[in-house]
Design an enzyme around this catalytic site. Structure first.
Site, mmCIF file in Angstrom:
data_model
loop_
_atom_site.group_PDB
_atom_site.id
_atom_site.type_symbol
_atom_site.label_atom_id
_atom_site.label_comp_id
_atom_site.label_asym_id
_atom_site.label_seq_id
_atom_site.Cartn_x
_atom_site.Cartn_y
_atom_site.Cartn_z
ATOM 1 C CE LYS A 125 -2.760 3.497 2.181
ATOM 2 N NZ LYS A 125 -2.321 4.615 2.389
ATOM 3 N N GLY A 132 5.128 3.582 11.207
ATOM 4 C CA GLY A 132 4.207 4.717 11.129
ATOM 5 C C GLY A 132 3.935 5.064 12.408
ATOM 6 C CB SER A 133 1.329 7.858 13.591
ATOM 7 O OG SER A 133 0.042 7.209 13.016
ATOM 8 N N GLY A 158 -1.044 2.627 13.454
ATOM 9 C CA GLY A 158 -0.550 1.381 13.503
ATOM 10 C C GLY A 158 -1.468 0.300 14.428
ATOM 11 C CD GLU A 213 9.852 2.243 13.770
ATOM 12 O OE1 GLU A 213 9.434 2.831 14.585
ATOM 13 O OE2 GLU A 213 10.224 2.570 12.858
ATOM 14 C CB CYS A 219 11.521 5.515 13.894
ATOM 15 S SG CYS A 219 12.686 4.805 12.779
#
Length: 501
Positions: free
Chosen positions: A179, A236-237, A241, A260, A297
């Site tokens: 995606k 991602g966030s 997530g 993550e 991150c």
């Protein structure tokens, strides 16, 4: 060079609904918006591809991974041009990230050829054992099936279309449906073109890879809920997530979600190190904190120091170093807005003192620095939540006992860092058992930005750093996410996987 369509099982296709990219500079482009029907087509093609790709030789998969790397390198100038336009990242950063991306592909190719990841085991039959004989038992790791991968906003190459999740899944023998992230759809399309070319060159089933573009949630939701998807890779966030994690868990057949999600990556500056090189540590922290506009991150957002003159000198040096950093372009308007919102939350929290403030708007970011006492930190858990951007907090503790209390209060982290001298060893030893339970990677006398892609790397940690603390999204151990052990009892060689013969 862009068609603005999805790649589904070797065909470029798209409907009438589109979204327009929002580049930091340069022209915008239109891209098709994926649908649940297109997700179904891609996943069914991936399932069909699995019957050959999942049983292909390691040599063939290694050649495929190397071919993808070759095709990405052949499109290097195009990738850098569209990538810098879409993300605002500098050319040098995109070139370096492209090298990391192709390096990951080649690393996994080498890794599967070595075969250690298979964890092969064999307990030979003991027909005369008493009181019962033992059968012949063999075990090997096997691929799980089609995998969904979500592109990441902050790494348009290394954590996106052909990034670590895709590379490790393909290495394992798992077809992938990606995606694409709406922050860099053009970059995703050109990388997908490279993978498509490698598929044709190597004669691989075209269903082994698909890319579906979208700027909404329908495609992601349909992907994780599709009954043929067997695992999900996501960077991602925490909010996004966790929503996908919950969808995976709520399926009639739950599947693993390897997300993550976020981390404040605290640093603990022990007294002798702070006294000996506090100014240098402050400058190093400022550089790490603001690298890439703080959009890593592993960005070290928290520095824990013991109160005193050395702490004040460290704070002064940090303010000075951060004050020299100018505006930087953030990846998207939404990320920039979320950064300012996080800044406002921190600034209004009880006990927080502003050390460095600035003005940023639109898509730009400037550094912010705040200070809070250890007691106020412990009383306000919101201070331990990630602010994605170049924002730092100095936590001043009264003594080492309070520093340990700060460590124990932490949520799961990707990294924790100890800055120490030899005289600090006993305190560092006391911190280690706590930090081992909190983080996937522990550093001494360094800064966590910069994640080496290698066998020993762990990029993950207890929740909310990641949703599966037994896994990593960087390094060769990442392949284990997309494998499962299968045991074969009294099995003739003709029926065994080739890797066990």
């Amino acid at each position: 060079m862009l068609c603005g369509k999805h790649l589904i099982a070797g065909e470029w296709t798209g409907g009438s609904q589109t979204f327009t990219s929002q580049p930091a500079h340069g022209p915008s482009h239109s891209f098709s918006i994926g649908t649940a029907d297109e997700v179904d087509q891609a996943v069914r093609a991936a399932e069909e591809a699995f019957w050959t790709f999942g049983y292909s030789s390691r040599e063939d998969r290694a050649a495929f991974l190397n071919a993808i790397a070759d095709e990405i390198e052949a499109r290097g100038e195009q990738i850098t041009e569209i990538g810098t336009q879409e993300t605002g990242l500098p050319e040098a950063r995109l070139n370096g990230e492209r090298g990391r991306t192709t390096g990951q592909l080649r690393l996994f190719a080498s890794h599967i050829l070595q075969g250690d990841y298979l964890d092969k085991r064999h307990d030979e039959a003991l027909p005369d054992r008493q009181p019962l004989p033992r059968p012949d038992i063999k075990m090997v790791q096997r691929p799980v099936g089609p995998v969904a991968v979500f592109g990441a906003s902050n790494f348009p190459l290394a954590f996106s279309t052909a990034g670590g999740d895709t590379a490790s899944a393909l290495a394992a023998g798992c077809p992938v449906v990606v995606k694409g992230h709406p922050a860099h759809p053009g970059t995703a399309e050109i990388v997908a073109q490279a993978i498509d070319a490698a598929i044709k060159t190597c004669g691989v089933h075209p269903g082994v890879f698909s890319l579906i573009q979208s700027n909404g949630i329908e495609v992601g939701t349909a992907l994780v809920k599709h009954p043929l998807i067997q695992a999900v890779g996501f960077t991602g966030s925490l909010r996004a997530g966790r929503a996908l994690f919950d969808l995976c868990a709520a399926r009639p057949l739950p599947i693993p979600f390897f997300g993550e999600l976020g981390s404040v990556n605290p640093m603990f500056l022990l007294p002798d190190a702070l006294k000996a090189r506090g100014a240098d540590l402050a400058k190093g922290w400022a550089g790490s904190l603001t690298m890439g506009a703080g959009q890593f991150c592993t960005n070290p957002g928290i520095a824990v120091v013991m109160a005193g003159d050395d702490a004040e000198a460290f704070v002064g040096a940090a303010v000075g170093a951060l004050g020299e950093v100018g505006e930087q372009t953030m990846l998207t308007d939404g990320i920039a807005a979320a950064y300012r919102q996080g800044r406002d939350v921190i600034a209004k929290t009880a006990g927080v003192q502003e050390l460095l403030t600035s003005t940023c708007d639109l898509r730009s970011a400037t550094p912010y620095l705040y200070r809070v006492s250890g007691k106020d930190w412990l009383d306000n858990h919101i201070l331990g939540e990630e602010v994605f951007g170049p924002l730092g907090i100095v936590v001043t503790v009264s003594d080492f006992d309070e520093m340990q209390a700060i460590a124990r209060s932490l949520q799961g982290q990707l990294t924790c860092t100890i800055h120490m001298s030899e005289a600090d060893t006993s305190q560092a030893q006391a911190l280690m058992p706590v930090l081992e339970r909190k983080a996937g990677r522990i550093l001494t006398n360094g800064f966590p930005t910069g994640v080496e892609v290698c066998d020993a790397m762990v990029h993950g940690g207890p929740y909310p750093a990641s949703t599966n603390f037994g896994a990593t999204s960087v390094g060769t151990l990442a392949i284990r996410r997309f494998l499962r052990p299968v045991c074969y009892q009294n099995m003739p060689d003709a029926l065994l996987p080739g890797d066990l013969i």
